[in-house]
Design a protein around this motif. Sequence first.
Motif, PDB file in Angstrom:
ATOM      1  N   GLY A  68      50.202  37.521  50.768  1.00 12.99           N
ATOM      2  CA  GLY A  68      51.585  37.471  51.231  1.00 12.99           C
ATOM      3  C   GLY A  68      51.875  36.246  52.082  1.00 12.99           C
ATOM      4  O   GLY A  68      52.985  35.709  52.047  1.00 12.99           O
ATOM      5  N   ILE A  69      50.864  35.779  52.819  1.00 11.63           N
ATOM      6  CA  ILE A  69      51.068  34.647  53.725  1.00 11.63           C
ATOM      7  C   ILE A  69      50.858  33.308  53.028  1.00 11.63           C
ATOM      8  O   ILE A  69      51.665  32.386  53.148  1.00 11.63           O
ATOM      9  CB  ILE A  69      50.122  34.755  54.939  1.00 11.63           C
ATOM     10  CG1 ILE A  69      50.465  35.995  55.770  1.00 11.63           C
ATOM     11  CG2 ILE A  69      50.212  33.505  55.817  1.00 11.63           C
ATOM     12  CD1 ILE A  69      49.452  36.317  56.844  1.00 11.63           C
ATOM     13  N   MET A  70      49.735  33.189  52.284  1.00 10.82           N
ATOM     14  CA  MET A  70      49.367  31.887  51.712  1.00 10.82           C
ATOM     15  C   MET A  70      49.135  31.913  50.202  1.00 10.82           C
ATOM     16  O   MET A  70      48.585  30.968  49.644  1.00 10.82           O
ATOM     17  CB  MET A  70      48.108  31.348  52.406  1.00 10.82           C
ATOM     18  CG  MET A  70      48.269  31.099  53.891  1.00 10.82           C
ATOM     19  SD  MET A  70      49.514  29.855  54.307  1.00 10.82           S
ATOM     20  CE  MET A  70      48.822  28.396  53.565  1.00 10.82           C
ATOM     21  N   LYS A  71      49.509  33.027  49.541  1.00 12.35           N
ATOM     22  CA  LYS A  71      49.346  33.142  48.083  1.00 12.35           C
ATOM     23  C   LYS A  71      47.885  32.934  47.668  1.00 12.35           C
ATOM     24  O   LYS A  71      46.994  33.451  48.278  1.00 12.35           O
ATOM     25  CB  LYS A  71      50.282  32.172  47.362  1.00 12.35           C
ATOM     26  CG  LYS A  71      51.742  32.306  47.776  1.00 12.35           C
ATOM     27  CD  LYS A  71      52.277  33.717  47.545  1.00 12.35           C
ATOM     28  CE  LYS A  71      53.744  33.818  47.970  1.00 12.35           C
ATOM     29  NZ  LYS A  71      54.239  35.204  47.867  1.00 12.35           N
ATOM     30  N   ILE A  72      47.647  32.143  46.630  1.00 13.79           N
ATOM     31  CA  ILE A  72      46.304  31.947  46.084  1.00 13.79           C
ATOM     32  C   ILE A  72      45.378  31.286  47.110  1.00 13.79           C
ATOM     33  O   ILE A  72      44.183  31.595  47.178  1.00 13.79           O
ATOM     34  CB  ILE A  72      46.339  31.107  44.793  1.00 13.79           C
ATOM     35  CG1 ILE A  72      47.155  31.835  43.717  1.00 13.79           C
ATOM     36  CG2 ILE A  72      44.927  30.837  44.292  1.00 13.79           C
ATOM     37  CD1 ILE A  72      46.589  33.206  43.345  1.00 13.79           C
ATOM     38  N   LYS A  73      45.914  30.375  47.901  1.00 13.74           N
ATOM     39  CA  LYS A  73      45.102  29.741  48.944  1.00 13.74           C
ATOM     40  C   LYS A  73      44.564  30.780  49.920  1.00 13.74           C
ATOM     41  O   LYS A  73      43.418  30.695  50.367  1.00 13.74           O
ATOM     42  CB  LYS A  73      45.924  28.697  49.696  1.00 13.74           C
ATOM     43  CG  LYS A  73      46.172  27.414  48.925  1.00 13.74           C
ATOM     44  CD  LYS A  73      46.910  26.412  49.778  1.00 13.74           C
ATOM     45  CE  LYS A  73      47.166  25.129  48.996  1.00 13.74           C
ATOM     46  NZ  LYS A  73      47.904  24.125  49.810  1.00 13.74           N
ATOM     47  N   GLY A  74      45.402  31.751  50.230  1.00 11.17           N
ATOM     48  CA  GLY A  74      44.983  32.807  51.140  1.00 11.17           C
ATOM     49  C   GLY A  74      43.826  33.615  50.574  1.00 11.17           C
ATOM     50  O   GLY A  74      42.860  33.931  51.282  1.00 11.17           O
ATOM     51  N   LEU A  75      43.896  33.941  49.290  1.00 11.68           N
ATOM     52  CA  LEU A  75      42.820  34.700  48.643  1.00 11.68           C
ATOM     53  C   LEU A  75      41.552  33.862  48.511  1.00 11.68           C
ATOM     54  O   LEU A  75      40.435  34.386  48.625  1.00 11.68           O
ATOM     55  CB  LEU A  75      43.275  35.189  47.268  1.00 11.68           C
ATOM     56  CG  LEU A  75      44.417  36.219  47.259  1.00 11.68           C
ATOM     57  CD1 LEU A  75      44.764  36.607  45.826  1.00 11.68           C
ATOM     58  CD2 LEU A  75      44.042  37.458  48.069  1.00 11.68           C
ATOM     59  N   THR A  76      41.720  32.572  48.271  1.00 14.77           N
ATOM     60  CA  THR A  76      40.562  31.680  48.173  1.00 14.77           C
ATOM     61  C   THR A  76      39.815  31.615  49.498  1.00 14.77           C
ATOM     62  O   THR A  76      38.582  31.719  49.543  1.00 14.77           O
ATOM     63  CB  THR A  76      41.006  30.261  47.764  1.00 14.77           C
ATOM     64  OG1 THR A  76      41.685  30.318  46.519  1.00 14.77           O
ATOM     65  CG2 THR A  76      39.807  29.332  47.657  1.00 14.77           C
ATOM     66  N   ILE A  77      40.564  31.472  50.578  1.00 13.17           N
ATOM     67  CA  ILE A  77      39.949  31.425  51.908  1.00 13.17           C
ATOM     68  C   ILE A  77      39.332  32.772  52.250  1.00 13.17           C
ATOM     69  O   ILE A  77      38.259  32.839  52.872  1.00 13.17           O
ATOM     70  CB  ILE A  77      40.993  31.005  52.959  1.00 13.17           C
ATOM     71  CG1 ILE A  77      41.415  29.558  52.727  1.00 13.17           C
ATOM     72  CG2 ILE A  77      40.436  31.167  54.378  1.00 13.17           C
ATOM     73  CD1 ILE A  77      42.512  29.072  53.637  1.00 13.17           C
TER      74      ILE A  77
END
Length: 242
Positions: free
Chosen positions: A187-196
Amino acid sequence: MIKEFIILMQFMTRLPIPVNMEYDEEKLGKSVKYFPLVGAIIGVFLFAVNFLAGKITGNRQIIAIALIIAEILITGLIHIDGLADTADGLFSYAKKEKMLEIMKDSRIGTNGTVILILYFIAKFVFLSQVKSGYLLLYPIISRLSTSMNAGFGEYARKDGMSNGIIDQNGKKEAIISIIIVAVLSFGIMKIKGLTILLLAIIFILWFMQNVKRKIGGITGDTMGASLELTALLVLFAGIILN
């Protein structure tokens, strides 16, 4: 659930909660899976501090200092203390029992002092470079480390406050916490959020296994260290990905 969350907020933060709740170790333990939600609240405060400080000055170094001070005021030094104690113990290269004894000592040693200096230098640099969205993200993901340690880890000591927390958590609770963080991260950073998040999970498991190899399991101090190191990882990854 509400009572458990309030106890968690009162125990893990310095935010004024106008509700008189009696401390309950069992409820605190059961609430740990919601710790990332506490991180979300902390992230909102940091985001607000960043916004307000940005209105006063455009100097990112000054804003970074303001963010560090704000986080200390909100959370206290409970996790940072664990980072220092863990460094003193694990870097002593002593036997398991001696390491645990060193970590329990309230006095800070050379290793703890050095790790804190490096920690605050790194955090200052990262906060002065990272985009504002990661101010919401890193308190959330870093607190997942506590949920995962409690759910997947074993306690190194025979007794202690953190032992009660671990007793109330298992793989199911850890997975619930991971799902909560995955939803918030996307919700916060999209795919980047899941990657991190994936990078953080790998690091948390790696750190937990290394601690187990040295002292036979986790402690409250190593959980605090894992949280703070995971926070640095998220901030650094945020800089690299941008």
